[in-house]
Write an enzyme that holds these catalytic residues in place. Structure first.
Site, PDB file in Angstrom:
ATOM      1  N   GLY A 198       0.784  -1.232   0.000  1.00  0.00           N
ATOM      2  CA  GLY A 198       0.000   0.000   0.000  1.00  0.00           C
ATOM      3  C   GLY A 198       0.812   1.276   0.000  1.00  0.00           C
ATOM      4  N   SER A 199       2.042   1.230  -0.505  1.00  0.00           N
ATOM      5  CA  SER A 199       2.825   2.475  -0.522  1.00  0.00           C
ATOM      6  C   SER A 199       2.225   3.479  -1.513  1.00  0.00           C
ATOM      7  CB  SER A 199       4.294   2.201  -0.828  1.00  0.00           C
ATOM      8  OG  SER A 199       4.452   1.692  -2.129  1.00  0.00           O
ATOM      9  N   ASN A 200       1.698   2.985  -2.606  1.00  0.00           N
ATOM     10  CA  ASN A 200       1.047   3.904  -3.562  1.00  0.00           C
ATOM     11  C   ASN A 200      -0.287   4.407  -3.035  1.00  0.00           C
ATOM     12  OD1 ASN A 200       2.730   4.087  -6.154  1.00  0.00           O
ATOM     13  ND2 ASN A 200       2.789   1.914  -5.630  1.00  0.00           N
ATOM     14  N   MET A 219      -3.875  -6.733  -7.058  1.00  0.00           N
ATOM     15  CA  MET A 219      -3.363  -7.885  -7.790  1.00  0.00           C
ATOM     16  C   MET A 219      -4.455  -8.913  -8.111  1.00  0.00           C
ATOM     17  SD  MET A 219      -0.500  -6.513  -7.806  1.00  0.00           S
ATOM     18  CE  MET A 219       0.904  -7.474  -8.283  1.00  0.00           C
ATOM     19  N   ARG A 220      -5.453  -8.483  -8.860  1.00  0.00           N
ATOM     20  CA  ARG A 220      -6.503  -9.406  -9.298  1.00  0.00           C
ATOM     21  C   ARG A 220      -6.774  -9.172 -10.773  1.00  0.00           C
ATOM     22  NH1 ARG A 220      -7.442 -13.709  -7.125  1.00  0.00           N
ATOM     23  NH2 ARG A 220      -9.563 -13.811  -7.947  1.00  0.00           N
ATOM     24  N   LEU A 221      -6.987 -10.258 -11.494  1.00  0.00           N
ATOM     25  CA  LEU A 221      -7.425 -10.125 -12.885  1.00  0.00           C
ATOM     26  C   LEU A 221      -8.887  -9.728 -12.855  1.00  0.00           C
ATOM     27  CD1 LEU A 221      -5.893 -13.357 -14.465  1.00  0.00           C
ATOM     28  CD2 LEU A 221      -5.103 -10.998 -14.740  1.00  0.00           C
ATOM     29  N   ASN A 243      -4.766   1.918 -13.863  1.00  0.00           N
ATOM     30  CA  ASN A 243      -3.859   1.006 -13.177  1.00  0.00           C
ATOM     31  C   ASN A 243      -2.425   1.501 -13.287  1.00  0.00           C
ATOM     32  OD1 ASN A 243      -3.020  -1.487 -11.912  1.00  0.00           O
ATOM     33  ND2 ASN A 243      -2.371  -2.206 -13.937  1.00  0.00           N
ATOM     34  N   HIS A 279       1.470   0.294 -13.503  1.00  0.00           N
ATOM     35  CA  HIS A 279       2.228  -0.913 -13.863  1.00  0.00           C
ATOM     36  C   HIS A 279       3.726  -0.593 -13.901  1.00  0.00           C
ATOM     37  CE1 HIS A 279       2.818  -4.901 -15.451  1.00  0.00           C
ATOM     38  NE2 HIS A 279       3.655  -4.383 -16.324  1.00  0.00           N
TER      39      HIS A 279
HETATM   40  C1  GRF Z   1       3.626  -1.448  -7.619  1.00  0.00           C
HETATM   41  O1  GRF Z   1       4.928  -1.715  -8.031  1.00  0.00           O
HETATM   42  C2  GRF Z   1       2.685  -1.448  -8.790  1.00  0.00           C
HETATM   43  O2  GRF Z   1       3.264  -1.044  -9.985  1.00  0.00           O
HETATM   44  C3  GRF Z   1       2.297  -2.901  -8.876  1.00  0.00           C
HETATM   45  O3  GRF Z   1       2.209  -3.334  -7.547  1.00  0.00           O
HETATM   46  C4  GRF Z   1       3.085  -2.559  -6.719  1.00  0.00           C
HETATM   47  C5  GRF Z   1       2.287  -2.051  -5.559  1.00  0.00           C
HETATM   48  O4  GRF Z   1       3.071  -1.575  -4.520  1.00  0.00           O
HETATM   49  N1  GRF Z   1       1.082  -3.042  -9.648  1.00  0.00           N
HETATM   50  P1  GRF Z   1       2.374  -0.911  -3.232  1.00  0.00           P
HETATM   51  O5  GRF Z   1       1.439  -1.932  -2.618  1.00  0.00           O
HETATM   52  O6  GRF Z   1       1.643   0.319  -3.681  1.00  0.00           O
HETATM   53  O7  GRF Z   1       3.507  -0.582  -2.293  1.00  0.00           O
END
Ligand code: GRF
Length: 196
Positions: A14-16, A95-97, A110, A112
């Site tokens: 969850g850093s983003n 992380m789900r399709l 999204n 990536h």
């Molecule tokens: C990121 O590298 C993003 O590109 C990928 O999953 C990672 C998520 O990191 N889809 P975080 O959970 O936001 O730290």
């Protein structure tokens, strides 16, 4: 002032998610104020849950293992996002399709960790590190039925330096992600008009 609501979906660290909350939640920009209407997580043990709580948002946990199939899970997501009033959904390490049940009903973007269309899928950082390419980078794109295949909205890249370690490479990817994702969401929402 127009209020623009977003939903954030995450699965892990969850850093983003944290960066989106820090940069956008309850923040006023030129044409709008952004509110994170809901955060949704599919893993009950995700570290991001605590991060969301720190911003006063109790995440909705929708554990995908409790649903009969992908479509049933996606229906629950669509229902929760609609109920939140979010006009844009951000997949931040989700992380789900996703099936057409989601992609045909929800406007989502999204993040990536590669320069799409190269290195789609779950192993992007390693594949791009191992590739003979001299540059690497990240992408923010719209979500459609094809995994990591929707229209690209924004990208950032960097040069791989001689002898760069995998750890340094990964750290650079994450640093760029933390910069680009909130900026892209802000740029999409903080406009006087909307493309349909
Ligand atoms: C990121 O590298 C993003 O590109 C990928 O999953 C990672 C998520 O990191 N889809 P975080 O959970 O936001 O730290």
């Amino acid at each position: 002032m127009v209020i623009k609501k977003i939903a954030i979906l995450f699965s892990g660290t969850g850093s983003n998610l944290e960066k989106l909350l820090a940069d956008l939640h309850h923040k006023t920009f030129q044409h709008c104020r952004i509110e994170v209407a809901t955060t949704i997580c599919n893993r009950p043990d995700a570290q991001g849950i605590e991060k969301s709580r720190r911003y006063g948002i109790e995440p909705l946990i929708l554990d995908h293992t409790q649903y009969a199939n992908r479509e049933a899970f996606d229906e629950a997501l669509v229902h929760a996002i609609r109920a939140s009033g979010a006009e844009l959904t951000v997949l931040a390490g989700f992380m789900r399709l996703l099936t057409p049940v989601f992609t045909q009903n929800i406007k989502a973007l999204n993040l990536h960790p590669s320069l799409l269309p190269l290195f789609k899928g779950g192993n992007a950082i390693k594949e791009s590190f191992d590739s003979p390419m001299k540059v690497a980078g990240i992408s923010v794109h719209y979500v459609n039925e094809e995994l990591d295949g929707g229209e690209i909205i924004a990208q950032r890249c960097f040069e791989k330096t001689e002898g760069m370690s995998f750890e340094a490479f990964e750290a650079k990817i994450h640093a760029l992600e933390h910069e680009l994702l909130p900026l892209t969401v802000k740029n999409l929402l903080d406009r006087t008009y909307h493309e349909s």
